[in-house]
Design a protein around this motif. Sequence first.
Motif, mmCIF file in Angstrom:
data_model
loop_
_atom_site.group_PDB
_atom_site.id
_atom_site.type_symbol
_atom_site.label_atom_id
_atom_site.label_comp_id
_atom_site.label_asym_id
_atom_site.label_seq_id
_atom_site.Cartn_x
_atom_site.Cartn_y
_atom_site.Cartn_z
ATOM 1 N N LYS A 7 0.818 -1.221 0.000
ATOM 2 C CA LYS A 7 0.000 0.000 0.000
ATOM 3 C C LYS A 7 0.851 1.269 0.000
ATOM 4 O O LYS A 7 0.534 2.250 0.646
ATOM 5 C CB LYS A 7 -0.956 0.018 1.204
ATOM 6 N N GLN A 8 1.967 1.214 -0.729
ATOM 7 C CA GLN A 8 2.856 2.368 -0.865
ATOM 8 C C GLN A 8 2.691 2.952 -2.267
ATOM 9 O O GLN A 8 2.402 2.234 -3.222
ATOM 10 C CB GLN A 8 4.321 1.940 -0.666
ATOM 11 N N GLU A 9 2.899 4.246 -2.373
ATOM 12 C CA GLU A 9 2.824 4.904 -3.671
ATOM 13 C C GLU A 9 3.977 4.439 -4.566
ATOM 14 O O GLU A 9 5.108 4.269 -4.106
ATOM 15 C CB GLU A 9 2.915 6.421 -3.468
ATOM 16 N N SER A 10 3.704 4.238 -5.845
ATOM 17 C CA SER A 10 4.742 3.854 -6.802
ATOM 18 C C SER A 10 5.835 4.910 -6.837
ATOM 19 O O SER A 10 5.548 6.104 -6.816
ATOM 20 C CB SER A 10 4.161 3.693 -8.206
ATOM 21 N N ASN A 11 7.074 4.471 -6.853
ATOM 22 C CA ASN A 11 8.200 5.408 -6.897
ATOM 23 C C ASN A 11 9.243 5.017 -7.942
ATOM 24 O O ASN A 11 10.317 5.589 -7.990
ATOM 25 C CB ASN A 11 8.863 5.517 -5.518
ATOM 26 N N ALA A 12 8.909 4.012 -8.780
ATOM 27 C CA ALA A 12 9.876 3.558 -9.781
ATOM 28 C C ALA A 12 9.151 2.914 -10.957
ATOM 29 O O ALA A 12 8.041 2.407 -10.816
ATOM 30 C CB ALA A 12 10.843 2.550 -9.169
ATOM 31 N N THR A 13 9.804 2.951 -12.088
ATOM 32 C CA THR A 13 9.356 2.188 -13.247
ATOM 33 C C THR A 13 10.177 0.910 -13.277
ATOM 34 O O THR A 13 11.403 0.956 -13.246
ATOM 35 C CB THR A 13 9.576 2.992 -14.545
ATOM 36 N N VAL A 14 9.501 -0.223 -13.315
ATOM 37 C CA VAL A 14 10.157 -1.531 -13.273
ATOM 38 C C VAL A 14 9.980 -2.205 -14.632
ATOM 39 O O VAL A 14 8.868 -2.275 -15.153
ATOM 40 C CB VAL A 14 9.540 -2.414 -12.158
ATOM 41 N N LEU A 15 11.082 -2.671 -15.201
ATOM 42 C CA LEU A 15 11.018 -3.401 -16.466
ATOM 43 C C LEU A 15 10.598 -4.835 -16.181
ATOM 44 O O LEU A 15 11.230 -5.523 -15.374
ATOM 45 C CB LEU A 15 12.378 -3.403 -17.156
ATOM 46 N N LEU A 16 9.531 -5.286 -16.822
ATOM 47 C CA LEU A 16 9.035 -6.640 -16.616
ATOM 48 C C LEU A 16 9.504 -7.610 -17.688
ATOM 49 O O LEU A 16 9.746 -8.777 -17.420
ATOM 50 C CB LEU A 16 7.499 -6.647 -16.598
ATOM 51 N N ASP A 17 9.612 -7.116 -18.913
ATOM 52 C CA ASP A 17 9.926 -8.008 -20.019
ATOM 53 C C ASP A 17 10.513 -7.188 -21.160
ATOM 54 O O ASP A 17 10.376 -5.967 -21.191
ATOM 55 C CB ASP A 17 8.663 -8.723 -20.493
ATOM 56 N N ALA A 18 11.161 -7.887 -22.065
ATOM 57 C CA ALA A 18 11.735 -7.256 -23.246
ATOM 58 C C ALA A 18 11.445 -8.130 -24.454
ATOM 59 O O ALA A 18 11.352 -9.347 -24.344
ATOM 60 C CB ALA A 18 13.242 -7.084 -23.085
ATOM 61 N N ASP A 19 11.305 -7.491 -25.592
ATOM 62 C CA ASP A 19 11.148 -8.220 -26.845
ATOM 63 C C ASP A 19 12.545 -8.583 -27.332
ATOM 64 O O ASP A 19 13.310 -7.708 -27.743
ATOM 65 C CB ASP A 19 10.434 -7.328 -27.858
ATOM 66 N N PRO A 20 12.923 -9.863 -27.268
ATOM 67 C CA PRO A 20 14.303 -10.239 -27.590
ATOM 68 C C PRO A 20 14.720 -9.924 -29.019
ATOM 69 O O PRO A 20 15.864 -9.536 -29.253
ATOM 70 C CB PRO A 20 14.360 -11.742 -27.321
ATOM 71 N N GLU A 21 13.797 -10.062 -29.981
ATOM 72 C CA GLU A 21 14.159 -9.750 -31.365
ATOM 73 C C GLU A 21 14.419 -8.253 -31.535
ATOM 74 O O GLU A 21 15.379 -7.850 -32.193
ATOM 75 C CB GLU A 21 13.075 -10.210 -32.343
ATOM 76 N N LYS A 22 13.552 -7.433 -30.949
ATOM 77 C CA LYS A 22 13.747 -5.983 -31.048
ATOM 78 C C LYS A 22 15.038 -5.562 -30.353
ATOM 79 O O LYS A 22 15.758 -4.703 -30.851
ATOM 80 C CB LYS A 22 12.562 -5.239 -30.445
ATOM 81 N N PHE A 23 15.320 -6.175 -29.191
ATOM 82 C CA PHE A 23 16.553 -5.831 -28.489
ATOM 83 C C PHE A 23 17.765 -6.215 -29.336
ATOM 84 O O PHE A 23 18.699 -5.432 -29.481
ATOM 85 C CB PHE A 23 16.646 -6.508 -27.124
ATOM 86 N N GLU A 24 17.743 -7.404 -29.891
ATOM 87 C CA GLU A 24 18.870 -7.848 -30.720
ATOM 88 C C GLU A 24 19.069 -6.921 -31.911
ATOM 89 O O GLU A 24 20.201 -6.536 -32.207
ATOM 90 C CB GLU A 24 18.654 -9.278 -31.206
ATOM 91 N N GLN A 25 17.988 -6.537 -32.582
ATOM 92 C CA GLN A 25 18.098 -5.612 -33.715
ATOM 93 C C GLN A 25 18.691 -4.282 -33.263
ATOM 94 O O GLN A 25 19.576 -3.731 -33.924
ATOM 95 C CB GLN A 25 16.721 -5.383 -34.345
ATOM 96 N N TRP A 26 18.194 -3.751 -32.126
ATOM 97 C CA TRP A 26 18.713 -2.482 -31.601
ATOM 98 C C TRP A 26 20.192 -2.609 -31.262
ATOM 99 O O TRP A 26 20.994 -1.753 -31.613
ATOM 100 C CB TRP A 26 17.922 -2.051 -30.356
ATOM 101 N N PHE A 27 20.568 -3.694 -30.587
ATOM 102 C CA PHE A 27 21.954 -3.874 -30.153
ATOM 103 C C PHE A 27 22.886 -3.967 -31.355
ATOM 104 O O PHE A 27 23.909 -3.277 -31.412
ATOM 105 C CB PHE A 27 22.078 -5.118 -29.276
#
Length: 103
Positions: free
Chosen positions: A75-95
């Motif tokens: 019951k605390q206010e959100s204080n961060a953006t948390v990465l849950l998942d990544a698209d591996p193909e998009k990441f590979e293309q970007w990298f």
Amino acid sequence: EEIRMMNKTGNMFYELFSRYRGSSFETGLRMYDSYAIAYILEPSIFETVNAFVDIETKGEYTSGCSVVDLKGYLKQESNATVLLDADPEKFEQWFLKSVKKCC
């Protein structure tokens, strides 16, 4: 091999991956530092959620650990953006595209 042959930067990454992550070439590399940079430059690759995050130092939740409350149980206010998942193909293309731009 593709990254090794791109340029000096690609060869550097290849050598780093070979030395420190050689056994994971077949199973995939977990590239946390690169993910952090990719999120800043290309956030569309990632699925995120706002959540409460704290570093426990008093033993209130757990001793010496990061607490990430994805379900809102604390019951605390959100204080961060948390990465849950990544698209591996998009990441590979970007990298690969990013490495190709280097010298």
